[in-house]
Design a protein around this motif. Structure first.
Motif, mmCIF file in Angstrom:
data_model
loop_
_atom_site.group_PDB
_atom_site.id
_atom_site.type_symbol
_atom_site.label_atom_id
_atom_site.label_comp_id
_atom_site.label_asym_id
_atom_site.label_seq_id
_atom_site.Cartn_x
_atom_site.Cartn_y
_atom_site.Cartn_z
ATOM 1 N N VAL A 26 46.327 40.231 43.317
ATOM 2 C CA VAL A 26 45.659 39.360 42.345
ATOM 3 C C VAL A 26 44.959 38.211 43.081
ATOM 4 C CG1 VAL A 26 46.094 37.698 40.480
ATOM 5 C CG2 VAL A 26 47.142 39.971 40.398
ATOM 6 N N GLY A 27 45.651 37.612 44.044
ATOM 7 C CA GLY A 27 45.067 36.519 44.823
ATOM 8 C C GLY A 27 43.827 36.959 45.584
ATOM 9 N N LYS A 28 43.876 38.138 46.184
ATOM 10 C CA LYS A 28 42.711 38.679 46.905
ATOM 11 C C LYS A 28 41.531 38.896 45.953
ATOM 12 C CE LYS A 28 45.333 41.308 50.339
ATOM 13 N NZ LYS A 28 45.711 42.673 50.748
ATOM 14 N N GLU A 29 41.848 39.370 44.749
ATOM 15 C CA GLU A 29 40.774 39.626 43.777
ATOM 16 C C GLU A 29 40.118 38.323 43.326
ATOM 17 O OE1 GLU A 29 38.280 42.036 41.253
ATOM 18 O OE2 GLU A 29 39.272 42.266 43.180
ATOM 19 N N PHE A 30 40.911 37.280 43.107
ATOM 20 C CA PHE A 30 40.308 35.986 42.758
ATOM 21 C C PHE A 30 39.417 35.483 43.895
ATOM 22 C CE2 PHE A 30 43.769 35.185 39.469
ATOM 23 C CZ PHE A 30 42.907 35.326 38.401
ATOM 24 N N ILE A 34 49.560 31.872 45.469
ATOM 25 C CA ILE A 34 49.219 33.060 46.252
ATOM 26 C C ILE A 34 47.712 33.153 46.448
ATOM 27 C CG2 ILE A 34 49.219 35.586 46.198
ATOM 28 C CD1 ILE A 34 52.119 35.392 45.161
ATOM 29 N N ALA A 35 46.935 32.833 45.421
ATOM 30 C CA ALA A 35 45.473 32.854 45.569
ATOM 31 C C ALA A 35 45.007 31.801 46.569
ATOM 32 C CB ALA A 35 44.808 32.624 44.212
ATOM 33 N N ALA A 36 45.656 30.654 46.580
ATOM 34 C CA ALA A 36 45.235 29.544 47.445
ATOM 35 C C ALA A 36 45.247 29.897 48.922
ATOM 36 C CB ALA A 36 46.121 28.322 47.192
ATOM 37 N N GLN A 37 46.134 30.803 49.324
ATOM 38 C CA GLN A 37 46.166 31.168 50.741
ATOM 39 C C GLN A 37 44.863 31.854 51.168
ATOM 40 O OE1 GLN A 37 49.276 34.032 51.637
ATOM 41 N NE2 GLN A 37 48.793 35.233 49.821
ATOM 42 N N TYR A 38 44.163 32.491 50.238
ATOM 43 C CA TYR A 38 42.893 33.159 50.569
ATOM 44 C C TYR A 38 41.726 32.170 50.570
ATOM 45 C CZ TYR A 38 45.693 37.262 50.202
ATOM 46 O OH TYR A 38 46.690 38.185 50.419
ATOM 47 N N PHE A 39 41.865 31.089 49.817
ATOM 48 C CA PHE A 39 40.841 30.050 49.807
ATOM 49 C C PHE A 39 41.125 28.979 50.856
ATOM 50 C CE2 PHE A 39 40.553 31.870 45.557
ATOM 51 C CZ PHE A 39 39.194 31.916 45.341
ATOM 52 N N ASN A 40 42.347 28.974 51.366
ATOM 53 C CA ASN A 40 42.805 27.973 52.339
ATOM 54 C C ASN A 40 42.645 26.552 51.790
ATOM 55 O OD1 ASN A 40 44.011 27.225 54.777
ATOM 56 N ND2 ASN A 40 42.035 26.956 55.782
ATOM 57 N N VAL A 41 43.128 26.379 50.560
ATOM 58 C CA VAL A 41 43.061 25.082 49.879
ATOM 59 C C VAL A 41 44.404 24.790 49.224
ATOM 60 C CG1 VAL A 41 40.573 25.282 49.432
ATOM 61 C CG2 VAL A 41 42.218 26.054 47.689
ATOM 62 N N LEU A 82 33.657 31.989 34.037
ATOM 63 C CA LEU A 82 34.966 32.538 33.684
ATOM 64 C C LEU A 82 35.071 33.974 34.171
ATOM 65 C CD1 LEU A 82 37.676 32.517 32.103
ATOM 66 C CD2 LEU A 82 36.339 33.147 30.069
ATOM 67 N N LYS A 83 36.119 34.246 34.935
ATOM 68 C CA LYS A 83 36.374 35.602 35.422
ATOM 69 C C LYS A 83 37.798 35.975 35.032
ATOM 70 C CE LYS A 83 32.658 35.499 38.175
ATOM 71 N NZ LYS A 83 31.403 35.963 37.801
ATOM 72 N N SER A 84 37.932 36.985 34.190
ATOM 73 C CA SER A 84 39.242 37.486 33.789
ATOM 74 C C SER A 84 39.461 38.837 34.453
ATOM 75 C CB SER A 84 39.326 37.625 32.270
ATOM 76 O OG SER A 84 39.161 36.357 31.665
ATOM 77 N N LEU A 85 40.648 39.030 35.033
ATOM 78 C CA LEU A 85 40.917 40.285 35.725
ATOM 79 C C LEU A 85 41.012 41.450 34.753
ATOM 80 C CD1 LEU A 85 43.405 39.173 38.518
ATOM 81 C CD2 LEU A 85 40.899 39.153 38.494
ATOM 82 N N VAL A 86 41.574 41.215 33.586
ATOM 83 C CA VAL A 86 41.522 42.190 32.491
ATOM 84 C C VAL A 86 41.324 41.432 31.192
ATOM 85 C CG1 VAL A 86 42.985 43.950 33.588
ATOM 86 C CG2 VAL A 86 44.007 42.332 32.003
ATOM 87 N N ILE A 87 40.673 42.106 30.246
ATOM 88 C CA ILE A 87 40.521 41.572 28.898
ATOM 89 C C ILE A 87 41.165 42.581 27.958
ATOM 90 C CG2 ILE A 87 38.934 40.857 27.072
ATOM 91 C CD1 ILE A 87 36.915 40.120 29.278
ATOM 92 N N VAL A 88 42.130 42.104 27.178
ATOM 93 C CA VAL A 88 42.818 42.936 26.197
ATOM 94 C C VAL A 88 42.110 42.736 24.867
ATOM 95 C CG1 VAL A 88 44.995 43.329 24.990
ATOM 96 C CG2 VAL A 88 45.021 42.727 27.422
#
Length: 189
Positions: free
Chosen positions: A38-42, A67-74, A172-178
């Protein structure tokens, strides 16, 4: 994100009141290997943005944002719902109504951690009526910071939050929309 759809279908359940229960991997017990994806996808979705901080709301957004922050380094900053003795007195505040809790919270972020130089990505687990997102956006505006986008793991497309934010021109980016939730039947957009 096909991996997320499969995970929801395999491990999620629908509860009364349009509640999608995904606590086995997203917001109670954490599947860290999955959240890493999920973090990589963001990062992929927002790689064209200059992000200096990720902002989320306690509690469910913290693990995903971290977890996402590690990919942005922030760093990750999370808005607190409960005042504590160790929270700075100088804070940005906003009111947020929680659909799942049925109450309004006053969220707070120390003024030390968001400045007018920040370019912020909001990350959260769910988007329904956009109350959490609007409260976090209010804090960003009060700080004079720049909103670079909002990343949501699961958007409830049958509620008005996504449409409300998109009409405002929010990235806005949603990984899935239900699109609909019924016991035994989850439909994705």
């Amino acid at each position: 994100m096909d991996l997320l759809k499969k995970k929801i279908l395999a491990e999620g359940s629908v509860e009364e009141g349009n509640i999608l229960k995904v606590d086995s991997f997203l917001n109670h017990q954490l599947d860290v290997a999955f959240l890493n994806e999920v973090g990589k996808e963001f990062k992929r979705l927002f790689e064209d943005r200059e992000i200096t901080k990720i902002l989320t709301l306690e509690t469910s957004g913290i693990a995903i944002a971290s977890i996402a922050a590690q990919y942005f380094n922030v760093p990750v900053v999370f808005a607190k719902k409960i005042a504590t003795k160790n929270l700075d007195k100088a804070t940005y505040e906003s009111d947020v109504y929680s659909y799942t809790k049925g109450r309004t919270y006053k969220i707070k972020v120390s003024k030390k951690y968001i400045t007018s130089d920040d370019r912020i990505l909001i990350i959260d687990d769910f988007l329904a009526n956009a109350q959490a997102a609007l409260g976090l956006m209010d804090i960003i505006n009060k700080a004079g910071a720049t909103l670079e986008g909002i990343g949501i793991v699961i958007e409830k497309g049958f509620q008005d939050g996504g449409e409300l934010l998109r009409k405002q021109g929010i990235n806005l980016k949603s990984l899935v929309i239900v699109d609909s939730l019924e016991v035994g039947n989850i439909k994705f957009r």
